[in-house]
Design a protein around this motif. Structure first.
Motif, mmCIF file in Angstrom:
data_model
loop_
_atom_site.group_PDB
_atom_site.id
_atom_site.type_symbol
_atom_site.label_atom_id
_atom_site.label_comp_id
_atom_site.label_asym_id
_atom_site.label_seq_id
_atom_site.Cartn_x
_atom_site.Cartn_y
_atom_site.Cartn_z
ATOM 1 N N MET A 181 0.828 -1.202 0.000
ATOM 2 C CA MET A 181 0.000 0.000 0.000
ATOM 3 C C MET A 181 0.859 1.249 0.000
ATOM 4 O O MET A 181 0.579 2.197 -0.728
ATOM 5 C CB MET A 181 -0.898 -0.040 1.251
ATOM 6 C CG MET A 181 -1.913 1.101 1.336
ATOM 7 S SD MET A 181 -3.140 1.020 0.015
ATOM 8 C CE MET A 181 -3.691 2.713 -0.012
ATOM 9 N N ILE A 182 1.934 1.261 0.800
ATOM 10 C CA ILE A 182 2.721 2.498 0.947
ATOM 11 C C ILE A 182 3.514 2.827 -0.334
ATOM 12 O O ILE A 182 3.429 3.952 -0.823
ATOM 13 C CB ILE A 182 3.655 2.397 2.174
ATOM 14 C CG1 ILE A 182 2.824 2.151 3.439
ATOM 15 C CG2 ILE A 182 4.457 3.674 2.354
ATOM 16 C CD1 ILE A 182 1.830 3.234 3.729
ATOM 17 N N PRO A 183 4.290 1.870 -0.925
ATOM 18 C CA PRO A 183 5.006 2.260 -2.151
ATOM 19 C C PRO A 183 4.070 2.268 -3.357
ATOM 20 O O PRO A 183 3.840 1.240 -4.006
ATOM 21 C CB PRO A 183 6.095 1.198 -2.284
ATOM 22 C CG PRO A 183 5.610 0.034 -1.545
ATOM 23 C CD PRO A 183 4.636 0.487 -0.529
ATOM 24 N N LEU A 184 3.522 3.432 -3.637
ATOM 25 C CA LEU A 184 2.556 3.557 -4.721
ATOM 26 C C LEU A 184 3.287 3.645 -6.052
ATOM 27 O O LEU A 184 4.102 4.535 -6.252
ATOM 28 C CB LEU A 184 1.728 4.822 -4.528
ATOM 29 C CG LEU A 184 0.460 4.723 -3.689
ATOM 30 C CD1 LEU A 184 -0.153 6.091 -3.544
ATOM 31 C CD2 LEU A 184 -0.524 3.784 -4.325
ATOM 32 N N THR A 185 3.005 2.748 -6.941
ATOM 33 C CA THR A 185 3.563 2.866 -8.284
ATOM 34 C C THR A 185 2.606 3.670 -9.148
ATOM 35 O O THR A 185 1.488 3.993 -8.736
ATOM 36 C CB THR A 185 3.758 1.478 -8.900
ATOM 37 O OG1 THR A 185 2.483 0.869 -9.014
ATOM 38 C CG2 THR A 185 4.670 0.621 -8.060
ATOM 39 N N LEU A 186 3.050 3.995 -10.332
ATOM 40 C CA LEU A 186 2.207 4.774 -11.249
ATOM 41 C C LEU A 186 0.962 3.989 -11.631
ATOM 42 O O LEU A 186 -0.131 4.552 -11.750
ATOM 43 C CB LEU A 186 3.023 5.135 -12.496
ATOM 44 C CG LEU A 186 2.345 6.090 -13.468
ATOM 45 C CD1 LEU A 186 2.092 7.430 -12.783
ATOM 46 C CD2 LEU A 186 3.173 6.278 -14.711
ATOM 47 N N ALA A 187 1.120 2.645 -11.762
ATOM 48 C CA ALA A 187 -0.025 1.811 -12.134
ATOM 49 C C ALA A 187 -1.089 1.856 -11.041
ATOM 50 O O ALA A 187 -2.293 1.915 -11.331
ATOM 51 C CB ALA A 187 0.430 0.379 -12.369
ATOM 52 N N ASP A 188 -0.632 1.867 -9.778
ATOM 53 C CA ASP A 188 -1.585 1.963 -8.676
ATOM 54 C C ASP A 188 -2.349 3.270 -8.722
ATOM 55 O O ASP A 188 -3.574 3.296 -8.539
ATOM 56 C CB ASP A 188 -0.839 1.869 -7.337
ATOM 57 C CG ASP A 188 -0.488 0.438 -7.009
ATOM 58 O OD1 ASP A 188 -1.102 -0.444 -7.627
ATOM 59 O OD2 ASP A 188 0.394 0.224 -6.172
#
Lengths: 187, 108
Positions: A1-8
């Motif tokens: 949840m914390i490391p948000l990627t661009l896809a997220d």
């Protein structure tokens, strides 16, 4: 949840701007309104502010009724609670004119931690109970709960209760007039 | 259970009802003035109504029952508020106070 990627981010953006996503955002806002209004109504020291909190809380509750497929009950909630009950309470505050300084909690200092503990325990217990219980699946509905169906069953199945509540309201009107007038003639 | 479709779950509404009931209970015990206690009692009634409406939406075979129950709760709550406020005004006229702890005339 914390490391948000661009896809997220793109996924959440797409999920947000659909009809269901916006409805979910509105539901979260209504829940926040209910919680904020209720906390404000109970904790603020001045009574007129807690009436304002109560009105805010009832507007949120009306929004929640809208999510439960009953816009009629939501409108009635705003009409009766926000429009009548809150106004009546603020009239009573103006007539009874409580002292400004000590409207808060009770004099007994032990009481508020105990009541807060009891309330937290109650909330925790009821929430756990709601999570643990197995509710039955949605049965087949015999009508769709529209305003027309509500009117039909008010005048057929529940007609006795309908008459009785009009009697209760009549007694309440006469009783409140008698109670509020009682002391006036003496002094 | 996604954060954005919480409104499709019965448990969420039950949690809201439980929250309203618990905070009304706290206010009823903790408030000193009679009008503050009346406001807390209104919150408790709102919690009960939310519960009825939630069960009406999710598990009831006849979806008018919960709505009618909620309408009757509203009527009773309005009658209760009218009676309670006229009692408050009568109490204020006799005691010059709406503090629940001042109403101790019968105390031995």
């Amino acid at each position: 949840m914390i490391p948000l990627t661009l896809a997220d981010v793109i996924y959440w953006f797409n999920a947000l701007f659909t009809a269901e996503g916006l409805a979910g955002v509105v539901f979260l806002c209504m829940m926040a309104t209910v919680v904020a209004g209720a906390v404000f109504a109970v904790t603020s020291a001045r009574l007129i502010r807690s009436v304002t909190g109560l009105a805010l809380c009832f507007i949120g509750v009306a929004g929640i009724y809208y999510f439960l497929n009953s816009p009629f009950v939501a409108l009635m909630e705003i009409l009766i609670y926000v429009g009548a009950v809150c106004i009546t309470i603020s009239f009573a505050i103006m007539l009874a004119e409580p002292r400004q300084e000590d409207q808060g909690g009770r004099k007994n200092a032990m009481l508020w931690p105990m009541s807060a503990g009891a309330a937290v325990l109650l909330f925790w217990g009821l929430t756990m109970l709601a999570g643990k219980a197995q509710w039955p699946a949605i049965p087949t509905r015999i009508n769709n709960g529209s305003l027309e169906d509500v009117g039909i069953s008010l005048l057929t199945t529940y007609s006795m209760v309908f008459e009785l509540i009009s009697l209760v309201l009549l007694v309440a009107i006469i009783g409140s007039i008698v109670l509020a007038r009682a002391g006036r003639s003496k002094t | 259970m996604n954060l954005l479709n919480l409104y499709n779950f019965l448990e969420m509404y039950l949690v809201i009802g439980a929250f309203l009931f618990a905070i009304g209970f706290y206010g009823l015990l903790q408030r000193r003035s009679l009008v503050g206690m009346l406001i807390a009692a209104e919150l408790i009634l709102a919690g009960a109504s939310v519960n009825f409406m939630a069960f009406n939406r999710f598990v009831a075979p006849d979806p008018t029952v919960g709505q009618i129950f909620t309408l009757f709760i509203m009527g009773i709550a309005a009658a209760e508020a009218a009676i309670a406020l006229s009692i408050v005004i009568a109490v204020y006229r006799n005691y010059k106070s709406i503090d629940a702890e001042d109403l101790a005339e019968l105390k031995g």
